[in-house]
Design a protein around this motif. Structure first.
Motif, PDB file in Angstrom:
ATOM      1  N   HIS A   5      -7.221   7.828   7.870  1.00 18.14           N
ATOM      2  CA  HIS A   5      -6.196   8.181   6.708  1.00 18.14           C
ATOM      3  C   HIS A   5      -5.003   7.688   6.975  1.00 18.14           C
ATOM      4  O   HIS A   5      -4.053   8.141   6.427  1.00 18.14           O
ATOM      5  CB  HIS A   5      -6.398   9.698   6.467  1.00 18.14           C
ATOM      6  CG  HIS A   5      -7.521  10.139   5.804  1.00 18.14           C
ATOM      7  ND1 HIS A   5      -8.187   9.841   4.800  1.00 18.14           N
ATOM      8  CD2 HIS A   5      -8.366  10.884   6.712  1.00 18.14           C
ATOM      9  CE1 HIS A   5      -9.524  10.563   4.821  1.00 18.14           C
ATOM     10  NE2 HIS A   5      -9.517  11.079   5.810  1.00 18.14           N
ATOM     11  N   ASP A   6      -4.770   6.637   7.758  1.00 18.41           N
ATOM     12  CA  ASP A   6      -3.436   5.961   7.983  1.00 18.41           C
ATOM     13  C   ASP A   6      -3.175   4.900   6.851  1.00 18.41           C
ATOM     14  O   ASP A   6      -3.780   3.999   6.988  1.00 18.41           O
ATOM     15  CB  ASP A   6      -3.303   5.303   9.395  1.00 18.41           C
ATOM     16  CG  ASP A   6      -2.063   4.870   9.633  1.00 18.41           C
ATOM     17  OD1 ASP A   6      -1.106   4.932   8.958  1.00 18.41           O
ATOM     18  OD2 ASP A   6      -2.102   3.955  10.425  1.00 18.41           O
ATOM     19  N   HIS A   7      -2.429   5.433   5.759  1.00 18.46           N
ATOM     20  CA  HIS A   7      -2.078   4.385   4.828  1.00 18.46           C
ATOM     21  C   HIS A   7      -0.600   3.874   4.780  1.00 18.46           C
ATOM     22  O   HIS A   7       0.254   3.940   3.908  1.00 18.46           O
ATOM     23  CB  HIS A   7      -2.375   5.246   3.452  1.00 18.46           C
ATOM     24  CG  HIS A   7      -3.651   5.558   3.246  1.00 18.46           C
ATOM     25  ND1 HIS A   7      -4.729   4.699   3.103  1.00 18.46           N
ATOM     26  CD2 HIS A   7      -4.297   6.641   3.029  1.00 18.46           C
ATOM     27  CE1 HIS A   7      -5.848   5.389   3.072  1.00 18.46           C
ATOM     28  NE2 HIS A   7      -5.606   6.562   2.717  1.00 18.46           N
ATOM     29  N   GLY A   8      -0.251   3.578   5.967  1.00 16.28           N
ATOM     30  CA  GLY A   8       1.344   3.191   6.311  1.00 16.28           C
ATOM     31  C   GLY A   8       1.761   1.858   5.617  1.00 16.28           C
ATOM     32  O   GLY A   8       0.494   1.269   4.867  1.00 16.28           O
ATOM     33  N   PRO A   9       2.693   1.453   5.901  1.00 14.55           N
ATOM     34  CA  PRO A   9       3.253   0.143   5.270  1.00 14.55           C
ATOM     35  C   PRO A   9       2.672  -1.320   5.760  1.00 14.55           C
ATOM     36  O   PRO A   9       2.842  -2.126   5.066  1.00 14.55           O
ATOM     37  CB  PRO A   9       4.589   0.257   5.316  1.00 14.55           C
ATOM     38  CG  PRO A   9       4.790   0.954   6.712  1.00 14.55           C
ATOM     39  CD  PRO A   9       3.693   1.971   6.823  1.00 14.55           C
ATOM     40  N   PHE A  82       2.409   1.370  -1.952  1.00  9.61           N
ATOM     41  CA  PHE A  82       2.694  -0.003  -2.721  1.00  9.61           C
ATOM     42  C   PHE A  82       2.742  -1.263  -2.162  1.00  9.61           C
ATOM     43  O   PHE A  82       3.180  -2.038  -2.613  1.00  9.61           O
ATOM     44  CB  PHE A  82       4.278   0.432  -2.970  1.00  9.61           C
ATOM     45  CG  PHE A  82       4.526   1.632  -3.881  1.00  9.61           C
ATOM     46  CD1 PHE A  82       4.717   1.624  -5.496  1.00  9.61           C
ATOM     47  CD2 PHE A  82       4.641   2.679  -3.440  1.00  9.61           C
ATOM     48  CE1 PHE A  82       4.971   2.778  -5.998  1.00  9.61           C
ATOM     49  CE2 PHE A  82       5.086   4.058  -4.227  1.00  9.61           C
ATOM     50  CZ  PHE A  82       4.861   3.996  -5.599  1.00  9.61           C
ATOM     51  N   ASP A  83       1.863  -1.361  -1.071  1.00 10.69           N
ATOM     52  CA  ASP A  83       1.735  -2.615  -0.622  1.00 10.69           C
ATOM     53  C   ASP A  83       0.865  -3.573  -1.611  1.00 10.69           C
ATOM     54  O   ASP A  83       1.235  -4.738  -1.407  1.00 10.69           O
ATOM     55  CB  ASP A  83       0.870  -2.461   0.453  1.00 10.69           C
ATOM     56  CG  ASP A  83       1.541  -1.840   1.941  1.00 10.69           C
ATOM     57  OD1 ASP A  83       2.708  -1.812   1.788  1.00 10.69           O
ATOM     58  OD2 ASP A  83       0.900  -1.843   3.066  1.00 10.69           O
ATOM     59  N   ARG A  84       0.261  -3.203  -2.137  1.00 13.27           N
ATOM     60  CA  ARG A  84      -0.604  -4.398  -3.124  1.00 13.27           C
ATOM     61  C   ARG A  84       0.334  -4.819  -4.090  1.00 13.27           C
ATOM     62  O   ARG A  84       0.161  -5.740  -4.803  1.00 13.27           O
ATOM     63  CB  ARG A  84      -1.687  -3.327  -3.913  1.00 13.27           C
ATOM     64  CG  ARG A  84      -2.396  -4.239  -4.986  1.00 13.27           C
ATOM     65  CD  ARG A  84      -3.185  -5.266  -4.137  1.00 13.27           C
ATOM     66  NE  ARG A  84      -4.241  -4.814  -3.537  1.00 13.27           N
ATOM     67  CZ  ARG A  84      -5.634  -4.629  -4.039  1.00 13.27           C
ATOM     68  NH1 ARG A  84      -5.789  -4.718  -5.150  1.00 13.27           N
ATOM     69  NH2 ARG A  84      -6.690  -4.336  -2.954  1.00 13.27           N
ATOM     70  N   PHE A  85       1.693  -4.398  -4.567  1.00 13.59           N
ATOM     71  CA  PHE A  85       2.628  -4.931  -5.194  1.00 13.59           C
ATOM     72  C   PHE A  85       2.990  -6.108  -4.785  1.00 13.59           C
ATOM     73  O   PHE A  85       3.230  -7.129  -5.585  1.00 13.59           O
ATOM     74  CB  PHE A  85       3.765  -3.809  -5.407  1.00 13.59           C
ATOM     75  CG  PHE A  85       4.910  -4.305  -6.437  1.00 13.59           C
ATOM     76  CD1 PHE A  85       4.385  -4.227  -7.753  1.00 13.59           C
ATOM     77  CD2 PHE A  85       6.142  -4.823  -6.079  1.00 13.59           C
ATOM     78  CE1 PHE A  85       5.598  -4.651  -8.962  1.00 13.59           C
ATOM     79  CE2 PHE A  85       6.843  -5.348  -6.887  1.00 13.59           C
ATOM     80  CZ  PHE A  85       6.673  -5.153  -8.474  1.00 13.59           C
ATOM     81  N   GLN A  86       3.120  -6.374  -3.553  1.00 12.64           N
ATOM     82  CA  GLN A  86       3.579  -7.563  -3.193  1.00 12.64           C
ATOM     83  C   GLN A  86       2.744  -8.755  -3.333  1.00 12.64           C
ATOM     84  O   GLN A  86       2.854 -10.010  -3.618  1.00 12.64           O
ATOM     85  CB  GLN A  86       3.926  -7.824  -1.388  1.00 12.64           C
ATOM     86  CG  GLN A  86       2.740  -7.316  -0.625  1.00 12.64           C
ATOM     87  CD  GLN A  86       3.123  -7.310   0.655  1.00 12.64           C
ATOM     88  OE1 GLN A  86       3.117  -8.254   1.376  1.00 12.64           O
ATOM     89  NE2 GLN A  86       3.264  -5.982   1.369  1.00 12.64           N
ATOM     90  N   VAL A  87       1.219  -8.365  -3.351  1.00 18.67           N
ATOM     91  CA  VAL A  87       0.203  -9.558  -3.699  1.00 18.67           C
ATOM     92  C   VAL A  87       0.186  -9.747  -5.339  1.00 18.67           C
ATOM     93  O   VAL A  87       0.093 -10.732  -5.627  1.00 18.67           O
ATOM     94  CB  VAL A  87      -1.237  -8.760  -3.316  1.00 18.67           C
ATOM     95  CG1 VAL A  87      -2.412  -9.798  -3.918  1.00 18.67           C
ATOM     96  CG2 VAL A  87      -1.220  -8.513  -1.913  1.00 18.67           C
ATOM     97  N   LEU A  88       0.626  -8.585  -6.227  1.00 16.49           N
ATOM     98  CA  LEU A  88       0.690  -8.688  -7.620  1.00 16.49           C
ATOM     99  C   LEU A  88       2.042 -10.101  -7.732  1.00 16.49           C
ATOM    100  O   LEU A  88       1.748 -10.662  -8.703  1.00 16.49           O
ATOM    101  CB  LEU A  88       0.915  -7.543  -8.168  1.00 16.49           C
ATOM    102  CG  LEU A  88       1.145  -7.680  -9.643  1.00 16.49           C
ATOM    103  CD1 LEU A  88      -0.102  -8.147 -10.292  1.00 16.49           C
ATOM    104  CD2 LEU A  88       1.468  -6.409 -10.341  1.00 16.49           C
TER     105      LEU A  88
END
Length: 303
Positions: A5-9, A82-88
């Motif tokens: 469960h490590d959802h780090g940046p 919010f990591d996926r925002f950079q892919v968007l």
């Protein structure tokens, strides 16, 4: 259910953010110089490059914002952060490149049908300055994480600008030496083709991630037989799903049926170790089963 469960940046860091911000400032500042020079010289190459620089500034600013936003921790609404925002943003930037290229092609055709007079001297002067600014911006982005799609998308925008400056410089020199005006729109067309090709690469890669596609380095068909063959106690593996949050944050979930005599914790550790060693998948959620899969449709009771 067992899972990590490590959802780090992930790969988002201060260096990417700082370099992206500086590149945005450079591009945005010079854009106004190029607009004035393009109008004064009546050069499509310069005006097209200025238009490209405007979208570059917006793209770089958005990319910078994406890195800044990705610093925020995950919450109950966005458990992956919010990591996926950079892919968007990378996907949006790639689409913007198509629009830019289309506008350049349209303007170039209009120019080829007419006979505009272009001031080669102004073109050369502004193009040299633009080339220096774009080299500086490209150098800044080359020092960031080049595997990051957000950085790649921004770098392609800047590279397109750099090529636009080279085209304007060459066109200006040809006009000064020979007076042949069609070189201006012709070189603009060449830049448009390069922009489309580069934009497609970013759009395809970012769309694949947004569609939850498996990383290109991972053949999901190999995972089940590999785990059965190499992890003691695993009898069968199914419901395998592999996807990415960003290029460097890869996820996998799977069901594993194990022998009744095996300790489930030991098997989970073995599966995770193998996934990391063989497939470079370090975030795994493993559901252990003994007997029938819990997700299978229950059999109807006999009459």
């Amino acid at each position: 259910m067992h899972g990590s469960h490590d959802h780090g940046p992930g790969d988002v860091n201060a260096k990417n953010e700082r370099r992206m911000g500086l590149a945005a400032l450079l591009t945005g500042s010079f854009m106004f110089v190029e607009v004035v020079g393009g109008i004064a010289a009546d050069s499509l190459a310069l005006i097209a490059d200025a238009g490209h620089m405007l979208t570059d500034f917006a793209s770089l600013a958005l990319a910078w914002f994406a890195f800044r936003l990705a610093r925020r921790p995950a919450d109950w609404k966005r458990t992956y952060g919010f990591d996926r925002f950079q892919v968007l943003i990378a996907f949006t930037n790639g689409l913007a490149l198509f629009v830019i290229a289309g506008w350049i092609v349209y303007e170039a055709i209009e120019r080829l049908m007419g006979t505009p007079h272009v001031d080669g001297g102004i073109m050369v002067g502004v193009a040299i300055a633009g080339l220096l600014v774009n080299i500086a911006a490209f150098w800044l982005l080359q020092g960031a994480d080049r595997e990051n799609l957000n950085v790649r998308g921004a770098a392609i925008h800047v590279l397109g600008d750099l090529l636009g400056s080279v085209a304007a410089l060459v066109a200006g020199a040809v006009i000064l030496l020979t007076g042949w005006m069609p070189i201006d729109p012709l070189l603009s067309l060449l830049v448009a083709v390069i922009i489309v090709r580069s934009g497609w690469q970013v759009v395809a890669a970012s769309a694949h991630i947004l569609l939850e596609g498996a990383p290109k380095e991972v053949d999901t068909r190999d995972i089940a037989p590999d785990l059965v063959a190499n992890v003691e106690g695993v009898e069968a593996v199914h419901h395998v799903h592999v996807w990415s949050i960003t290029q460097s944050r890869r996820m996998v979930t799977l069901h594993a049926r194990i022998c009744d005599t095996e300790d489930s914790d030991d098997v989970v550790q073995g599966i995770k170790a193998r996934l990391k060693e063989k497939f470079n998948l370090d975030h795994a959620t493993v559901e252990i089963e003994r007997g029938a899969c819990a997700d299978e449709e229950p059999k109807a009771a006999s009459a």
